[in-house]
Structure formats: structure tokens, C-alpha cells
Design a protein around this motif. Structure first.
Motif, PDB file in Angstrom:
ATOM      1  N   PRO A 204      11.323   1.323 -25.643  1.00 27.77           N
ATOM      2  CA  PRO A 204      11.959   2.386 -26.439  1.00 27.77           C
ATOM      3  C   PRO A 204      13.294   2.851 -25.857  1.00 27.77           C
ATOM      4  O   PRO A 204      14.268   3.053 -26.599  1.00 27.77           O
ATOM      5  N   GLN A 277      15.631   4.315 -36.379  1.00 21.69           N
ATOM      6  CA  GLN A 277      15.385   5.735 -36.120  1.00 21.69           C
ATOM      7  C   GLN A 277      14.057   5.970 -35.410  1.00 21.69           C
ATOM      8  O   GLN A 277      13.940   6.897 -34.600  1.00 21.69           O
ATOM      9  N   ARG A 278      13.051   5.126 -35.665  1.00 26.54           N
ATOM     10  CA  ARG A 278      11.773   5.293 -34.966  1.00 26.54           C
ATOM     11  C   ARG A 278      11.941   5.076 -33.473  1.00 26.54           C
ATOM     12  O   ARG A 278      11.446   5.850 -32.650  1.00 26.54           O
ATOM     13  N   HIS A 279      12.675   4.004 -33.096  1.00 25.37           N
ATOM     14  CA  HIS A 279      12.946   3.757 -31.681  1.00 25.37           C
ATOM     15  C   HIS A 279      13.869   4.831 -31.112  1.00 25.37           C
ATOM     16  O   HIS A 279      13.758   5.199 -29.949  1.00 25.37           O
ATOM     17  N   VAL A 281      14.083   8.096 -31.955  1.00 27.99           N
ATOM     18  CA  VAL A 281      13.321   9.313 -31.674  1.00 27.99           C
ATOM     19  C   VAL A 281      12.368   9.090 -30.510  1.00 27.99           C
ATOM     20  O   VAL A 281      12.240   9.932 -29.615  1.00 27.99           O
ATOM     21  N   GLN A 282      11.702   7.948 -30.476  1.00 28.88           N
ATOM     22  CA  GLN A 282      10.763   7.658 -29.412  1.00 28.88           C
ATOM     23  C   GLN A 282      11.465   7.538 -28.066  1.00 28.88           C
ATOM     24  O   GLN A 282      10.974   8.014 -27.047  1.00 28.88           O
TER      25      GLN A 282
END
Length: 291
Positions: A204, A277-279, A281-282
């Protein structure tokens, strides 16, 4: 014996869920979102307007036209510029991610004398403004005969970045050291521990670093202005600058071409953000722990 009735769980009322504080916060966030998105909406709207209506401040064009998107590809080699920018962004992102991860792993895992002082020295390089090192770095690339090529736009990333080193080090420090010690007992070498254990666990943060650097390289204007001379080597920001000089201030005042080129070059970054965006935020959420 008769079974005791189960306790009744009362549902929260809609009034409680729609508390005044939530309504105020939601309204503020919505207003801030509209403020931030308005310039891009205006830019997209202006790209579909004829020359005389670009600055009429209408979000819905009075005269809708697609001629601007046809003309911008005829007036400028946009495909070549975007290809150059994509090449630079990918090379810059990959090199700075890998090099910064290796340096960060060294600071996080290994124990050696002067480690803290050396890490503070790396962080101190972030205090230097880019204008201070601009001329010496140019002289180095000029002595190597690299001016006028795309190499200076990404070559410096081979040596890592202080900000990304700090970011990745914070993530490595949050990993359990016992995991690496167990791998050492099983016979894994230093490189195997880094590539097979640390890097997958750090995915991430590394994706976050890659996204940051790709976005920074895609929008960078200063270095292309310094090193690029031939139009065939221009990146997107450098090409937009030349279009602004030709069709904007002091030029022919064809602002519809300038804003249309701006839309074409902005859309890839928006798509990249939504895909990652998932990576994103993570990675932000998991790089703040220290040990």
C-alpha cells in the motif's frame, strides 16, 4: 418453564441519525467539494464553446461544439507530448519507488552506528529549496550531455527521495521484526527478506509513493522548461506552456484551444486517482505508525 422474551432492541430514530451537527458538517463538506470541483467543471464547459463564448461563465454552453477537440489535435502534437509525459512519469515513479524503498528498508531494519544522524541528514535535504540546487544539477546533466533529452526529468529519482524514504520507513517500522528474524532462522538472506516479505507487506505504501510521483511528474513544468528544447521532446506541461504562448497571452487569443488541451491532459490524472484511490487511502492510513 416459559422462555423469557428476548429484549427488544430499539432502533435509532431517524431524528437522531440526522443530528444538527451531521447536517452542518455534511453541508460544509458539500460546499467545499463544489468549490474545489467548480474550476474543472468550468474548464470542461469552456472546451465545448466557440471562441467568443469561452469566458461567458455559463456552465451549460449556449452553443455546443466539438470543433475544439478536433482542432487541438491538428494544431499541436498532443499524442507525442502525452507519450513523452507517460514515459517520464512511469520511469520516475518506478525508479523513485524502488530506490526509496531500499533506502528506507536500510534505515528501518538494520542497526548501525550513526543511523539516526544519517537519517536526519537525509531529512534535512528536504529543507533545501529547489532553486538552490537547480543550477548545480543543470551543470551536472549538461556535463553528461543529457540536456535536451528526457533523462534529466526522471534520472535523479534513481537516488531516491527524502520524503518517500521517510514515508516508507514509517511503514517498515510498523512491521513485526520477529517475522524477519524468523525468516533469517529459516535461511533467508537479506535480499530475500526485503523482496519476498517486506515489499509485499509494504505494497500500500509503495503504491501510494508511485501515485504521488506519477502525478508530480505528469504536472511538472519547471524541469521541462530547463532541459527540453525540441518540440518533439516536450511533455504535456511544456507543450501547454508553448500553446499558451502561441494562442493565449501575446498570441492569437484562441483560448478555446488552450482550455481544451487542459481538459485532455487533466483527465488521465483523474482516471488514475479513481483507479488507485483504494490504495491511496490505505497507504495514507497505514504509514503513520512508528516504533
Amino acid at each position: 418453564m416459559t422462555p423469557r422474551p428476548l429484549p427488544v432492541v430499539r432502533k435509532r430514530s431517524a431524528r437522531r441519525r440526522l443530528a444538527p451537527g451531521r447536517v452542518v458538517i455534511g453541508a460544509l463538506l458539500t460546499g467545499c467539494g463544489l468549490i474545489f470541483v467548480y474550476p474543472f467543471v468550468w474548464l470542461v464547459s469552456a472546451s465545448f464553446k466557440p471562441r467568443g463564448e469561452v469566458f461567458d461563465n455559463r456552465l451549460i454552453p449556449r452553443s455546443f461544439t466539438l470543433d475544439n477537440y478536433v482542432q487541438v489535435w491538428q494544431e499541436a502534437p498532443m499524442l507525442v507530448w502525452m507519450g513523452n509525459t507517460l514515459l517520464v512519469a512511469v520511469l520516475a515513479g518506478l525508479t523513485v519507488t524502488l530506490s526509496s524503498a531500499m533506502v528506507a528498508w536500510g534505515f528501518a531494519y538494520y542497526r548501525f552506528r550513526g543511523r539516526s544522524a544519517l537519517f536526519l541528514l537525509v531529512l534535512a535535504t528536504m529543507m533545501l529549496p529547489g532553486a538552490v540546487t537547480m543550477i548545480p544539477v543543470f551543470l551536472i546533466w549538461n556535463a553528461l550531455g543529457m540536456t535536451g533529452t528526457l533523462t534529466p526529468l526522471w534520472g535523479g529519482n534513481v537516488f531516491g527521495s527524502a520524503f518517500y524514504i521517510f514515508l516508507l520507513r514509517q511503514f517498515f517500522l510498523g512491521l513485526p521484526r520477529e517475522l524477519f528474524e524468523a525468516a533469517r532462522i529459516d535461511g533467508a538472506g537479506h535480499w530475500a527478506i526485503f523482496t519476498r516479505i517486506a515489499v509485499p507487506l509494504c505494497r500500500p505504501a509503495m503504491v501510494l509513493t508511485l501515485l504521488f510521483e506519477v502525478q508530480a511528474s505528469w504536472t511538472d513544468l519547471m524541469r521541462p522548461l530547463i532541459y527540453l528544447r525540441d518540440e518533439a521532446d516536450f511533455t504535456v506541461p511544456r507543450g501547454l506552456k508553448s500553446m499558451l504562448d502561441a494562442y493565449g497571452f501575446g498570441g492569437e487569443w484562441h483560448w478555446e484551444i488552450v482550455v481544451t488541451a487542459g481538459v485532455i491532459t487533466t483527465v488521465p490524472m483523474i482516471v488514475l486517482f479513481f483507479l488507485g484511490q483504494r490504495h491511496f487511502v490505505q497507504g495514507v492510513a497505514t504509514t503513520g505508525s512508528t516504533r
